[in-house]
Design a protein around this motif. Structure first.
Motif, PDB file in Angstrom:
ATOM      1  N   LEU A 262      47.872  41.789  36.390  1.00 31.91           N
ATOM      2  CA  LEU A 262      48.695  42.777  35.701  1.00 31.91           C
ATOM      3  C   LEU A 262      48.176  44.196  35.907  1.00 31.91           C
ATOM      4  O   LEU A 262      48.959  45.155  35.942  1.00 31.91           O
ATOM      5  CB  LEU A 262      48.739  42.464  34.204  1.00 31.91           C
ATOM      6  CG  LEU A 262      49.514  41.214  33.792  1.00 31.91           C
ATOM      7  CD1 LEU A 262      49.343  40.950  32.297  1.00 31.91           C
ATOM      8  CD2 LEU A 262      50.989  41.348  34.127  1.00 31.91           C
ATOM      9  N   GLY A 263      46.864  44.348  36.034  1.00 32.32           N
ATOM     10  CA  GLY A 263      46.286  45.679  36.208  1.00 32.32           C
ATOM     11  C   GLY A 263      46.452  46.243  37.588  1.00 32.32           C
ATOM     12  O   GLY A 263      46.281  47.461  37.786  1.00 32.32           O
ATOM     13  N   ASN A 264      46.785  45.418  38.548  1.00 32.55           N
ATOM     14  CA  ASN A 264      47.010  45.896  39.910  1.00 32.55           C
ATOM     15  C   ASN A 264      48.418  46.485  39.989  1.00 32.55           C
ATOM     16  O   ASN A 264      49.396  45.767  40.169  1.00 32.55           O
ATOM     17  CB  ASN A 264      46.834  44.744  40.903  1.00 32.55           C
ATOM     18  CG  ASN A 264      46.928  45.207  42.342  1.00 32.55           C
ATOM     19  OD1 ASN A 264      46.751  46.385  42.624  1.00 32.55           O
ATOM     20  ND2 ASN A 264      47.207  44.284  43.239  1.00 32.55           N
ATOM     21  N   ILE A 265      48.525  47.786  39.848  1.00 33.79           N
ATOM     22  CA  ILE A 265      49.809  48.464  39.820  1.00 33.79           C
ATOM     23  C   ILE A 265      50.323  48.646  41.238  1.00 33.79           C
ATOM     24  O   ILE A 265      49.836  49.520  41.981  1.00 33.79           O
ATOM     25  CB  ILE A 265      49.724  49.815  39.101  1.00 33.79           C
ATOM     26  CG1 ILE A 265      49.057  49.646  37.737  1.00 33.79           C
ATOM     27  CG2 ILE A 265      51.086  50.444  38.976  1.00 33.79           C
ATOM     28  CD1 ILE A 265      49.759  48.695  36.812  1.00 33.79           C
ATOM     29  N   SER A 266      51.262  47.838  41.635  1.00 28.70           N
ATOM     30  CA  SER A 266      51.853  47.928  42.966  1.00 28.70           C
ATOM     31  C   SER A 266      53.262  47.362  42.903  1.00 28.70           C
ATOM     32  O   SER A 266      53.667  46.805  41.892  1.00 28.70           O
ATOM     33  CB  SER A 266      51.011  47.188  44.016  1.00 28.70           C
ATOM     34  OG  SER A 266      50.982  45.798  43.719  1.00 28.70           O
TER      35      SER A 266
END
Length: 271
Positions: A262-266
């Motif tokens: 979820l923290g990997n903003i892509s």
């Protein structure tokens, strides 16, 4: 032949009277015992529909609770709850919820009176903040688009759903499937509070993300383990304590891949 064809009622002769046939059911609801029958049927129908409505209402309350309960918060509760979620190691009080008798049965006090009670205000606000910060992060890298923001929203909802399923399956494995669904949804939604902190750190200083995200995963795991063990686990009936420990450790470890995803903003689903 003419004699037979002219047969019929002759003048001055009386008409034959038809004999009425008795109807054994004709006076069932209008005879002397009709009042007893109607009252018996009415009482039986009231009993059936009354018990059915009570059964439906009890099951709705049992699994879904009252949605208004989860929004009875104030500023003091929000501040204290954020401290418990983001810094569970510093929480010195107990983790059990405060109960009170309501209508002849045991109930729990709303969040405004109990720091350990679940609420939906913080999870919903945290989820909205996560989507906004994710869109801002994409804009800083020149990747923002309405479609990308829509994908991040769906990705967040999928992550929330996976967290709910993880907690629900764990409770079923512990022998307790009676916790209200909105309780589980609320506890799963607290994940986004720490996630917002990690994404905000990534926006301010990219390298801080790599320190904040593991801390967020660790705090989220500790919070859920404490909550499951002291709050939701109170309804479990299984006696296999070693199995409980393994399942709770699994819940804590599962926070790392879930929050990293979820923290990997892509704009991609996997990376």
């Amino acid at each position: 032949m003419e004699m037979y064809n002219n047969m019929g009622p002759q003048p001055g002769m009386p008409m034959p009277q038809a004999v009425p046939q008795p109807n054994p059911f004709g006076n069932a609801f209008s005879g002397p015992g009709s009042g007893l029958i109607r009252s018996g049927l009415g009482a039986y129908g009231e009993k059936i529909f009354g018990s059915s409505s009570e059964y439906v209402q009890s099951n709705i309350t049992r699994y879904f609770s009252d949605p208004q309960y989860y929004f009875q918060v104030n500023d003091q509760y929000v501040r204290n709850k954020l401290k418990v979620v983001l810094l569970p190691f510093l929480h010195r009080g107990h983790w059990t919820r405060i109960s009170e008798p309501v209508g002849g049965r045991l109930s729990y006090k709303p969040p405004i009176y109990d720091i350990n009670a679940p609420d939906l205000y913080i999870p919903l606000m945290a989820f909205g903040t996560y989507v906004v910060l994710a869109g801002l992060s994409l804009g800083l890298y020149g990747k923002f688009s309405p479609e990308a923001l829509n994908w991040l929203f769906v990705k967040g909802m999928v992550g929330w759903f996976l967290q709910v399923m993880l907690l629900k399956i764990t409770l079923l494995s512990l022998g307790s499937g009676e916790a209200p669904l909105l309780d589980i949804v609320a506890y799963a939604g607290y994940t986004f509070t720490g996630l917002c902190l990690a994404v905000l750190g990534k926006i301010i200083w990219g390298y801080s993300y790599y320190a904040l995200l593991p801390w967020t995963c660790l705090c989220s795991g500790v919070f859920l383990v404490k909550t499951m063990k002291r709050v939701l686990y109170a309804e479990a009936r299984s006696s296999d304590s070693s199995r409980h420990h393994y399942l709770l450790i699994f819940v804590a470890l599962a926070q790392f891949p879930l929050l990293i995803w979820l923290g990997n903003i892509s704009v991609n689903w996997l990376f």
